[in-house]
Enzyme design. Structure first.
Site, PDB file in Angstrom:
ATOM      1  N   HIS A  62      83.387   7.617 -26.287  1.00 23.46           N
ATOM      2  CA  HIS A  62      83.391   6.495 -25.341  1.00 23.46           C
ATOM      3  C   HIS A  62      82.295   6.745 -24.306  1.00 23.46           C
ATOM      4  O   HIS A  62      82.359   7.724 -23.571  1.00 23.46           O
ATOM      5  CB  HIS A  62      84.740   6.389 -24.632  1.00 23.46           C
ATOM      6  N   ASP A 304      86.414  12.729 -29.562  1.00 19.61           N
ATOM      7  CA  ASP A 304      87.198  11.789 -28.762  1.00 19.61           C
ATOM      8  C   ASP A 304      86.794  11.879 -27.290  1.00 19.61           C
ATOM      9  O   ASP A 304      87.634  11.862 -26.389  1.00 19.61           O
ATOM     10  CB  ASP A 304      88.703  12.015 -28.916  1.00 19.61           C
TER      11      ASP A 304
END
Length: 365
Positions: A62, A304
Site C-alpha cells: 500500500h 503487506d
C-alpha cells in the site's frame, strides 16, 4: 558508474551460475560481466558470505498515493522497496480515489520509466471497493492492471464474486480476494485466543477467514476462473486450498512475511506496531504456514506493506489502525525464516512465484 561485487554466491535456479561464486560487474545499473576473472571498478563490494538474486517481487503493498501521501507517496514507497531489494511492487487499489479507471492506473505507472523499482497495479473489482457494483475490468486490464482485487476489503457479495470470476475469464484475469467475514471480525483487534482473553481485547477468529475461503472455493468450482487468496493466516484455510489444488482448481495463495515471524504474544504490551489484519496468530499457525511454504501450498510471500502515520498508531490499542511496514524489513525477517525453510524455496516465493501468477516478466542473471 561501475560497481564490482566480488566472489558473491548467485542463487537463481534457472541460471547457469546457480550456486556458483562469481565476480559480477555492474555498469550504469546493468550487469555487464559475470566471471571468475579478476576485475576492477571504482566501487568494490565484498560478496563473501553474501548471495545475489534477481530482484524480488512484492504482490501486496500500500503506497497510499493518491489521497494519503502523508502516510506514503509513490516516491517514498519506491525508495522503501529499493532498500528492501524489491524491483517489482504490486499496489493495492485502496487509494483515494480508488483504482477504478484508466486515469488512476496511468498515474500509478507513470514513473516506471525512470525508476529501478517498477510499480504494477491491482484494479478494483467493485466501485469504491464497496463490493456492490463491478468496475470496467476490461478497460482496467487494457490500461495495464495486472490483476483485480478490492485490496483490504473482502469481496463479501456472493453474486458479485461469482460474476467477477466469469467476467475475468474473458482475458484470463486473476481475481485476488482477502478472505474475511467482516460480520465475525467486526469488533476484533487481534487474534482470538489465550492472549486476547488475558488482555481483555476482542479477538478476530480464524473462522472469519475459513468460512470465506470455503465459500470462495465452492464458487470457483462452480464458475471457473482463476482465484488467489491474499494473506492466508489459518491452518484450515491452507488445508482447503491444498485440497482444491489437488482437485485441479486454478487457485493460489500468499501469506505475509510477518505472519511467519511474529505471533500474538507480541501484543502483551499493547504495541500497536504489531496490530495488523489478518492478525498475528499463534505459534501453531506459524508452523502450519511454514509447512505450507515447504509443500508448495503457499505460492508467494508478500510484505503487506501498509504504512500509517502517528495519528493512526499512537493511540489506545483498540483505536489504533491496522498496518505494519514491510518492504524495508522483509530481508531481516526472512533471515529468521531461513532457520526453518531453505533459501531457494523462500526466493521462489519472492521472485518467480508472484511474477508467474501475475504475468510480470522475470529478469535474468
Amino acid at each position: 558508474m561501475e560497481i564490482l561485487i566480488k566472489s558473491v554466491e548467485i542463487i537463481d535456479r534457472p541460471s547457469e551460475f546457480h550456486n556458483k561464486r562469481r565476480n559480477v560487474l555492474i555498469k550504469d545499473g546493468v550487469i555487464t560481466d559475470i566471471t571468475t576473472r579478476n576485475l576492477s571498478a571504482p566501487t568494490v563490494i565484498d560478496g563473501r558470505n553474501k548471495f545475489l538474486t534477481i530482484g524480488w517481487c512484492d504482490m501486496r503493498a500500500h503506497f497510499c498515493d493518491p489521497g494519503h501521501e502523508a502516510k506514503e507517496s509513490l516516491e517514498s514507497g519506491r525508495d522503501a522497496a529499493m532498500h528492501g531489494g524489491f524491483t517489482d511492487v504490486v499496489l493495492q487499489p485502496n487509494t483515494s480515489p480508488v483504482v477504478s479507471s484508466k486515469n488512476e492506473v496511468s498515474y500509478l505507472l507513470s514513473g516506471n520509466h525512470k525508476s529501478l523499482t517498477q510499480l504494477h497495479v491491482l484494479g478494483a473489482v467493485t466501485n469504491d471497493t464497496k463490493g456492490i457494483e463491478l468496475t470496467e475490468m476490461i478497460d482496467l486490464h487494457q490500461a495495464g492492471a495486472v490483476a483485480f482485487s478490492d485490496g483490504i476489503e473482502p469481496l463479501w457479495h456472493t453474486d458479485v464474486f461469482g460474476k467477477a470470476l466469469q467476467y475475468l475469464q474473458k482475458f484470463d484475469g486473476l481475481l485476488i480476494n482477502r478472505a474475511e467475514d467482516k460480520m465475525l471480525s467486526a469488533h476484533g483487534h487481534m487474534n482470538e485466543g489465550v492472549h486476547s482473553t488475558m488482555l481483555g481485547i476482542p479477538g478476530i477468529p480464524k473462522l472469519s477467514e475459513e468460512l470465506m475461503v470455503a465459500r470462495d472455493l465452492a464458487l470457483l468450482e462452480y464458475y471457473g476462473g482463476r482465484l488467489h487468496f491474499a494473506n492466508v493466516s489459518s491452518e484450515k484455510s491452507l488445508q482447503a486450498i491444498k485440497a482444491a489444488k489437488k482437485k485441479g482448481l486454478n487457485v493460489s495463495c500468499d501469506t505475509a512475511i510477518h505472519q511467519l515471524i511474529f505471533d500474538d504474544s507480541q501484543l502483551t504490551d499493547f504495541d500497536t506496531n504489531y496490530k495488523v489484519n489478518p492478525p498475528l496468530r499463534g505459534k501453531k499457525t506459524i508452523k502450519a504456514l511454514i509447512k505450507g511454504i515447504k509443500d508448495g501450498t503457499i505460492d508467494a510471500l508478500v510484505s503487506d506493506h501498509r504504512p500509517e502515520d502517528e495519528e493512526g498508531k499512537k493511540l489506545e490499542f483498540d483505536l489504533a489502525s491496522f498496518g505494519m511496514l514491510g518492504l524495508q524489513e522483509a530481508g531481516a525477517m526472512l533471515n529468521k525464516l531461513l532457520e526453518d525453510v531453505d533459501l531457494e524455496t523462500v526466493l521462489e516465493c519472492l521472485t518467480y512465484g508472484p511474477r508467474r501468477l501475475l504475468g510480470i516478466p522475470t529478469p535474468e542473471i
